[in-house]
Design a protein around this motif. Sequence first.
Motif, PDB file in Angstrom:
ATOM      1  N   UNK A   1       0.820  -1.215   0.000  1.00 38.05           N
ATOM      2  CA  UNK A   1       0.000   0.000   0.000  1.00 38.05           C
ATOM      3  C   UNK A   1       0.852   1.262   0.000  1.00 38.05           C
TER       4      UNK A   1
ATOM      5  N   UNK B   1      -4.662  -1.352  -9.004  1.00 40.95           N
ATOM      6  CA  UNK B   1      -4.213  -2.704  -8.713  1.00 40.95           C
ATOM      7  C   UNK B   1      -2.691  -2.729  -8.898  1.00 40.95           C
TER       8      UNK B   1
ATOM      9  N   UNK C   1      -7.169   5.748  -4.673  1.00 43.63           N
ATOM     10  CA  UNK C   1      -6.149   4.704  -4.519  1.00 43.63           C
ATOM     11  C   UNK C   1      -6.735   3.302  -4.650  1.00 43.63           C
ATOM     12  N   UNK C   2      -7.993   3.133  -4.186  1.00 44.05           N
ATOM     13  CA  UNK C   2      -8.600   1.795  -4.203  1.00 44.05           C
ATOM     14  C   UNK C   2      -8.743   1.256  -5.634  1.00 44.05           C
TER      15      UNK C   2
END
Lengths: 86, 243
Positions: B38, B53, B49-50
Amino acid sequence: MSKLHQELKEMIIEVLDLEDVDVEEIIDDEPLFVEGLGLDSIDALEIGLALQKRYGIKLKSDSEDTPKHFSSINALVALVESHSTN
Amino acid sequence: MVHFKLEAWSAMASGLGSEEDWSAWFSAPSIPDEPIGKEALKQIPAMLRRRFKQSGKCALGAALPILKEGEMIPSIFSSRHGDIEQTLALLEGIGRDEPMSPTGFSLAVHNAISGLFSIVRKDMSEVTTIAASKGLIFQSLFEAIGQLQVSKRVLCVIYDIPLPQPYSISTESDPFPFALAMILNGAAGDPYNLQPCEQSLTDQTSLTGDLNTEALRFIELLTGKTSSMTSSLSGGNWRLVQG
């Protein structure tokens, strides 16, 4: 918080990859989109799909009621409850 | 022969970020065993950010350090296989007759990472995305050199992840997730040139086996461990030389 409130918040966190958000941080009557939680249009489609998969609720994207159902957790709870009593 | 100047570069893989990291890695090359963490994208708001990948995290982790906040720059995003894990997950879902995830679909297209990148940086400059089955690095350099005819500077971001099963039995891919970002500049920077060459040339490199890829040989050249490399493109062989 009712069981359904909790369930819907957990569903949103899971399907939207909100790994940094806790259930307590999603406020029942606050907006989910833009201000408030800050979700976007792709998230709306993803929530729509999750509602269909888990509760069998089919929403029409062009319906005027759809934005109302997505306005807050309280509105989503009302939608799921009305669907299960129908 | 074509010339270009390299203003800045940065490469990212798990545990590898700085030029010193890479320099040390080339002394004893091996596949990093940790996934990208992360920490790579702490500067990006969590809600954006989510969506990143592995390959997106590498691409941004490589590109952000060489860019100033708020600067506008045209960019080229290159990847042979793109976010193939996303594509495979979507296809498996179709196979099970499941409705398709809109987020998954939007992130599986080849220009997804460049799109997220432009949103993160609020940069509306033009973006080109490339996929090449052979010579991705050199193909990207040729595209960037072409764009330098109309732009003073061009950002070039190259990224790939290893192919998952069942694709990995059919063709080769990079051995671990990585990204490389560089800014080509029409006027200033370290000079390089590209020239056609004979197929028989063998590169001097510390890389062997699965690690001997075009991308890793190129990063090796950038760290100064080697001074030239070759690559085979459809229809020709080219040699990249420093100076």
